[in-house]
Structure formats: structure tokens, C-alpha cells
Design an enzyme around this catalytic site. Structure first.
Site, mmCIF file in Angstrom:
data_model
loop_
_atom_site.group_PDB
_atom_site.id
_atom_site.type_symbol
_atom_site.label_atom_id
_atom_site.label_comp_id
_atom_site.label_asym_id
_atom_site.label_seq_id
_atom_site.Cartn_x
_atom_site.Cartn_y
_atom_site.Cartn_z
ATOM 1 N N SER A 59 44.849 25.199 85.746
ATOM 2 C CA SER A 59 44.724 24.493 84.471
ATOM 3 C C SER A 59 45.340 23.097 84.576
ATOM 4 C CB SER A 59 45.407 25.281 83.350
ATOM 5 O OG SER A 59 46.721 25.641 83.720
ATOM 6 N N GLU A 196 42.571 37.726 80.628
ATOM 7 C CA GLU A 196 42.360 36.541 79.783
ATOM 8 C C GLU A 196 41.126 36.714 78.900
ATOM 9 O OE1 GLU A 196 42.454 32.706 81.717
ATOM 10 O OE2 GLU A 196 41.788 31.679 79.893
HETATM 11 O O1 KIV Z 1 45.263 28.152 85.299
HETATM 12 C C1 KIV Z 1 45.954 28.735 84.433
HETATM 13 O O2 KIV Z 1 46.799 28.140 83.772
HETATM 14 C C2 KIV Z 1 45.726 30.158 84.239
HETATM 15 C C3 KIV Z 1 46.430 30.806 83.099
HETATM 16 C C4 KIV Z 1 45.842 30.362 81.834
HETATM 17 C C5 KIV Z 1 46.479 32.272 83.220
HETATM 18 O O3 KIV Z 1 44.997 30.749 84.962
#
Ligand code: KIV
Length: 298
Positions: A59, A196
């Protein structure tokens, strides 16, 4: 310098969270706290707040690097950010995401890339998105002493194949598939599993059936733990927040107010003050002025 001052407060030895201590928490029905972090200061803050698990999530592509989705994130970017986070942690369990493409070109490449995240960057585990089709890879990584956190449900790296970011597991068929995915990944050796964007009822069943901790994000309160993206907690994403996030502070308002004040202070010559300036000693200043007078009169 403030970083040096911060470092002096890190001297006491602290017991590191491990995959086993996460499992013990599940068995004792103690909720696991998890959050993402991407750099040294957020690592320091989250670790010192006592959060159990820190994920350097891909992310970061969106919330730190400004990409449209997580797909462009490279292994080098993950290594860079994971190293920074590792330097800030003393207690939390550190997980690094395998970015899109780093585990898609064969097991050998995937193992090599995962090893770099552990060996060079200091991750204690890697996270891999995908269901039963990833079980073989999870087994191979586990055999190579690389703990794996699995990730099923809404898996952002599959944005194109899912046709957008949609809640998963809403039909009976999808429920069966996700339950089977969770089982296969656990059997393959995953140490925990992120759930998720799935209905609360399904996450509750997977959590009960699972022998490993489930960490939910948009998966309801029955999961063994919860994870959120750091920037969602503090309104730092510049986009509307999803239903499952909760804002714990308005970082955007805080920073922008402070930045405007700083700009105004500089513009009005209110910064820096005399107290925020260095000074010559009296003797040096006297000599300095005398020298300038001599130069002027020469
Ligand atoms: O990339 C990320 O931050 C994630 C989380 C939201 C679990 O995969």
C-alpha cells in the site's frame, strides 16, 4: 538533533514479538494489533505504542509514493522501506509485502526475492496475496525458513482480475472457496492470514476453523487481530476513507495548519527568533567588528 535524542530512549532490551507469540495470543483469545508503517519515524511511533505486528505493505505505493494502485511497487522499493522500518523497531513482528510480480515468475525467483526481504531488509516474515493456488509457494518458502503471512479475500494486487476493489466472499460458492483457501494456506505452513474485505460472518467462521491467527481488515471484529493502513488512521490519504477504516486523528489538518503557520512566520520574519539563532562569543564579535572597521578604513 531530534533523531539522536530519540535513539537514546531505546536502550532497554525488549522481548521481540514472533510468529509463535502471535499464535499464543490467538490461543489465549487476546486480540492482535497490527498496522502498516513505511519509514523510520512511523516505525518508531507504532512500535513504541506497543502494536504487535507492523506490515510494510505494498500500500506504500499509493499512500507514500503516489501511485494509482499497488501494482507498480518494485522489490527495490519494498527493500528500501522495509530497511527503514526495521531500523525503527525493537518489539513488533515485522512483515514485508511481496510486491506484485515478485512471486509470479516461478518459485526460484519468489524464494530469492523473499530471502532478500528477510536477509537484507530485516523482515521476520513476508506476506503473499492469493489463495490455494499459492499454497505450493507458501510451502516452498516455509521450507526455506521464510515465515509467510497469507492474504485472501480482497487482494489489491488482483485489482484487474477482480474488476475493481470489491468485497469478496458474498456468494455460497465464494464462501466455500475462501474457506478452502484458508485451509490450504495453513496446511502449507502460513504463520498467519490476512482476511481483507470479506463479510464479518465468513471471517468469523474462518477464524474459528483456523489454527493460525487471522488478521482482519474490513472483515469484522471476530478476527484474531486487526490491521489498518497508517495513513487511513490519520487522514493522510487525500481520498475518501473506506467504511472499515476509523480515523484516530486528522493528520492532514494538523500538518497543513502547521505548514501555513511556518510559511507565515518566515514571510513575516517571525522565524527564526534570536533564541533560535547561534551567536559569536563577545570576544570574537569584538575582534570581528574591529577587523571590519579596519577593512573599511583601509
Ligand atoms: O499493503 C497493505 O497495506 C496490506 C494491508 C492493507 C493488509 O496488504
Amino acid at each position: 538533533m531530534s533523531v539522536t535524542q530519540l535513539r537514546t530512549s531505546t536502550d532497554t532490551p525488549i522481548r521481540r514479538v514472533t510468529s509463535d507469540s502471535l499464535l499464543q495470543k490467538k490461543l489465549a483469545h487476546q486480540p492482535i494489533s497490527a498496522i502498516t508503517a513505511y519509514d523510520y519515524p512511523t516505525a518508531r511511533l507504532t512500535d513504541e505504542a506497543g502494536i504487535d505486528m507492523i506490515l510494510v505493505g505494498d500500500s506504500l505505493g499509493m499512500v507514500v509514493l503516489g501511485y494509482e494502485n499497488t501494482l507498480p511497487v518494485t522489490l527495490d522499493e519494498m527493500l528500501h522501506h522495509t530497511k527503514a522500518v526495521a531500523r525503527g523497531l525493537r518489539r513488533a513482528f515485522l512483515v514485508a509485502d511481496m510486491p506484485y510480480g515478485s512471486d509470479h515468475t516461478g518459485t526460484r525467483d519468489a524464494v530469492r526475492n523473499a530471502l532478500r526481504l528477510v536477509k537484507e531488509a530485516g523482515a521476520q516474515a513476508v506476506k503473499i496475496e492469493g489463495g490455494a493456488e499459492r499454497a505450493k509457494l507458501v510451502r516452498r518458502l516455509t521450507d526455506a525458513e521464510i515465515p509467510v503471512v497469507a492474504h485472501i479475500g480482497l487482494t489489491p494486487q488482483s485489482v484487474h482480475s477482480m474488476g475493481g476493489y470489491r468485497v469478496q466472499g458474498k456468494s455460497l460458492e465464494a464462501i466455500d472457496r475462501l474457506c478452502a483457501d484458508a485451509r490450504a494456506l495453513e496446511e502449507a505452513g502460513a504463520v498467519a492470514i490476512v482476511l481483507e474485505g470479506i463479510p464479518r460472518e465468513l471471517a468469523a467462521v474462518i477464524t474459528t476453523q483456523s489454527g493460525i491467527p487471522t488478521i482482519g481488515i474490513g472483515a469484522g471484529p471476530e478476527c484474531d487481530g486487526q490491521i489498518l493502513v497508517f495513513h487511513d488512521l490519520f487522514n493522510l490519504t487525500f481520498s475518501p476513507s473506506a467504511k472499515f477504516t476509523r480515523q484516530y486523528g486528522d493528520g492532514a489538518a494538523f500538518f497543513s495548519q502547521a505548514l501555513q503557520q511556518y510559511r507565515e512566520d518566515v514571510t513575516a520574519r517571525n522565524f527564526p527568533s534570536d533564541a533560535e539563532s547561534y551567536h559569536l562569543s563577545r570576544e570574537v564579535q569584538a575582534e570581528f567588528e574591529a577587523a571590519r572597521t579596519r577593512t573599511r578604513n583601509a
